[in-house]
Design an enzyme around this catalytic site. Structure first.
Site, PDB file in Angstrom:
ATOM      1  CB  SER A 148      16.472  -0.588  28.674  1.00 26.37           C
ATOM      2  OG  SER A 148      17.372  -1.327  27.887  1.00 26.37           O
TER       3      SER A 148
ATOM      4  CE1 TYR B  91      12.353  -2.171  25.387  1.00 29.60           C
ATOM      5  CE2 TYR B  91      14.733  -1.904  25.206  1.00 29.60           C
ATOM      6  CZ  TYR B  91      13.625  -2.332  25.917  1.00 29.60           C
ATOM      7  OH  TYR B  91      13.788  -2.930  27.152  1.00 29.60           O
TER       8      TYR B  91
HETATM    9  N1  NAD Z   1      15.105  -8.653  29.531  1.00 32.28           N
HETATM   10  C1  NAD Z   1      15.974  -7.731  29.179  1.00 32.28           C
HETATM   11  O1  NAD Z   1      16.994  -8.034  28.568  1.00 32.28           O
HETATM   12  C2  NAD Z   1      15.689  -6.277  29.537  1.00 32.28           C
HETATM   13  C3  NAD Z   1      16.754  -5.374  29.420  1.00 32.28           C
HETATM   14  C4  NAD Z   1      16.520  -4.038  29.722  1.00 32.28           C
HETATM   15  C5  NAD Z   1      15.264  -3.636  30.156  1.00 32.28           C
HETATM   16  N2  NAD Z   1      14.240  -4.523  30.254  1.00 32.28           N
HETATM   17  C6  NAD Z   1      12.926  -4.040  30.698  1.00 32.28           C
HETATM   18  O2  NAD Z   1      12.493  -4.779  31.829  1.00 32.28           O
HETATM   19  C7  NAD Z   1      11.079  -4.675  31.952  1.00 32.28           C
HETATM   20  C8  NAD Z   1      10.513  -6.053  32.243  1.00 32.28           C
HETATM   21  O3  NAD Z   1      10.679  -6.882  31.110  1.00 32.28           O
HETATM   22  P1  NAD Z   1      11.206  -8.395  31.201  1.00 32.28           P
HETATM   23  O4  NAD Z   1      12.544  -8.425  30.594  1.00 32.28           O
HETATM   24  O5  NAD Z   1      10.988  -8.933  32.544  1.00 32.28           O
HETATM   25  O6  NAD Z   1      10.236  -9.084  30.113  1.00 32.28           O
HETATM   26  P2  NAD Z   1       9.010 -10.088  30.273  1.00 32.28           P
HETATM   27  O7  NAD Z   1       8.401 -10.160  28.922  1.00 32.28           O
HETATM   28  O8  NAD Z   1       9.457 -11.341  30.905  1.00 32.28           O
HETATM   29  O9  NAD Z   1       8.028  -9.321  31.283  1.00 32.28           O
HETATM   30  C9  NAD Z   1       7.322  -8.147  30.898  1.00 32.28           C
HETATM   31  C10 NAD Z   1       5.926  -8.187  31.497  1.00 32.28           C
HETATM   32  O10 NAD Z   1       5.218  -6.999  31.086  1.00 32.28           O
HETATM   33  C11 NAD Z   1       3.874  -7.383  30.827  1.00 32.28           C
HETATM   34  N3  NAD Z   1       3.178  -6.419  29.955  1.00 32.28           N
HETATM   35  C12 NAD Z   1       3.351  -6.207  28.633  1.00 32.28           C
HETATM   36  N4  NAD Z   1       2.458  -5.296  28.195  1.00 32.28           N
HETATM   37  C13 NAD Z   1       1.719  -4.919  29.271  1.00 32.28           C
HETATM   38  C14 NAD Z   1       0.639  -4.015  29.461  1.00 32.28           C
HETATM   39  N5  NAD Z   1       0.126  -3.317  28.432  1.00 32.28           N
HETATM   40  N6  NAD Z   1       0.115  -3.884  30.703  1.00 32.28           N
HETATM   41  C15 NAD Z   1       0.616  -4.599  31.741  1.00 32.28           C
HETATM   42  N7  NAD Z   1       1.623  -5.475  31.622  1.00 32.28           N
HETATM   43  C16 NAD Z   1       2.164  -5.638  30.402  1.00 32.28           C
HETATM   44  C17 NAD Z   1       3.991  -8.755  30.167  1.00 32.28           C
HETATM   45  O11 NAD Z   1       2.758  -9.466  30.227  1.00 32.28           O
HETATM   46  C18 NAD Z   1       5.101  -9.387  30.999  1.00 32.28           C
HETATM   47  O12 NAD Z   1       4.603 -10.134  32.087  1.00 32.28           O
HETATM   48  C19 NAD Z   1      10.585  -4.050  30.652  1.00 32.28           C
HETATM   49  O13 NAD Z   1      10.292  -2.681  30.885  1.00 32.28           O
HETATM   50  C20 NAD Z   1      11.780  -4.193  29.719  1.00 32.28           C
HETATM   51  O14 NAD Z   1      11.781  -3.227  28.711  1.00 32.28           O
HETATM   52  C21 NAD Z   1      14.435  -5.846  29.955  1.00 32.28           C
END
Ligand code: NAD
Length: 258
Positions: A133, A146
């Site tokens: 991130s 985080y």
């Molecule tokens: N959305 C944002 O603004 C953003 C920004 C920077 C980084 N990220 C990163 O992107 C990645 C994806 O997140 P997203 O934004 O798509 O969110 P999201 O919540 O839509 O998807 C995350 C997925 O991870 C799964 N998950 C959670 N715990 C888990 C576990 N123990 N085992 C297996 N799966 C698990 C959830 O069920 C979900 O389907 C993450 O690493 C997040 O930190 C997101």
């Protein structure tokens, strides 16, 4: 692909399938996984769902075994599953730390432990994409746990790129700012034994910059995989805060000289 049931992981799985890759999608959320697989198959792609909790090393090992059994070889590993948590460090509980680090950091470590030896043994190179991130490059008040997890994923990825270069395995680290996903509802996947007795009242930190669609972010990540680029910085809005951070570091060195 871990965390493939939703958001960035789903968009990555769909994007990689469109590139002609056979995709194994894993997540805790089985209904979401089914949705991802269905969308990929409807578009003519090939995908398989395997429920996996990335905090459990045995489950991630089993994911690797099943992926190899299904598609023989693994060329791209996406360690993407992640959760976010807001609140000042002064109020953080041990359970908060354990939950977020177990998914965001240990999840990536388990992915590497299970897949890297297999990828090396294949002698066909490959690529690893770790989702960190912008919070892995810039610290924000109220995002301390985080930040800790994502800084670790950035550092790990930087070293991994050096360590795996001799094997022809590239590494990219995805560092987005806002993306329109379900990340703000991360508590939905917190296991009951790590829930706090009194739920936190902390509100999500307001992000600067645009909120991009997950498909846009996934396309940038796939482009970085193709061109073996280490950093995938999706938001140019990150430039100024990154510059300020670097200037503060530079100042700390220059000020010592005087
Ligand atoms: N959305 C944002 O603004 C953003 C920004 C920077 C980084 N990220 C990163 O992107 C990645 C994806 O997140 P997203 O934004 O798509 O969110 P999201 O919540 O839509 O998807 C995350 C997925 O991870 C799964 N998950 C959670 N715990 C888990 C576990 N123990 N085992 C297996 N799966 C698990 C959830 O069920 C979900 O389907 C993450 O690493 C997040 O930190 C997101």
């Amino acid at each position: 692909m871990t965390g493939g049931a939703s958001g960035i992981g789903r968009a990555l799985a769909q994007g990689l399938a469109r590139e002609g890759m056979r995709v194994v999608v894993s997540d805790l959320d089985e209904a979401g996984l089914a949705g991802t697989v269905q969308a990929i198959r409807a578009a003519g792609g090939e995908a398989q769902a395997i429920r996996t909790d990335v905090t459990q090393p045995g489950e991630v090992q089993s994911l690797a075994e099943q992926a190899v059994r299904a598609f023989r070889r693994v060329h791209v590993l996406c360690n993407n599953a992640g959760v976010a948590l807001w609140g000042g460090l002064e109020n953080a509980t041990l359970r908060d730390w354990q939950w977020v680090l177990s998914v965001n950091l240990w999840g990536v470590i388990h992915g590497l432990q299970a897949f890297v030896p297999r990828m090396i043994a294949q002698h066909e190179g490959g690529h690893i994409l770790n989702t960190a991130s912008m919070a892995g490059l810039i610290a924000s008040q109220g995002l301390g746990i985080y930040n800790t997890s994502k800084y670790a994923v950035v550092g790990l990825s930087e070293t991994l790129a050096k360590d795996l270069r001799p094997y022809g395995i590239g590494v990219s680290v995805l560092c987005p700012m806002g993306v329109a996903t379900q990340i703000r509802a991360s508590e939905r996947s917190r296991p009951s034994h790590l829930r706090n007795e009194a739920p936190s009242a902390a509100e999500p930190v307001e992000l600067i910059g645009r909120t991009l669609p997950p498909e846009t972010v996934a396309a940038m990540a796939i482009d970085a995989i193709r061109h073996n680029q280490l950093y995938v910085i999706t938001h140019e809005e990150g430039l100024e805060p990154l510059r300020r951070r670097f200037q503060r570091l530079e100042q700390a060195i220059l000020a010592r000289k005087t």
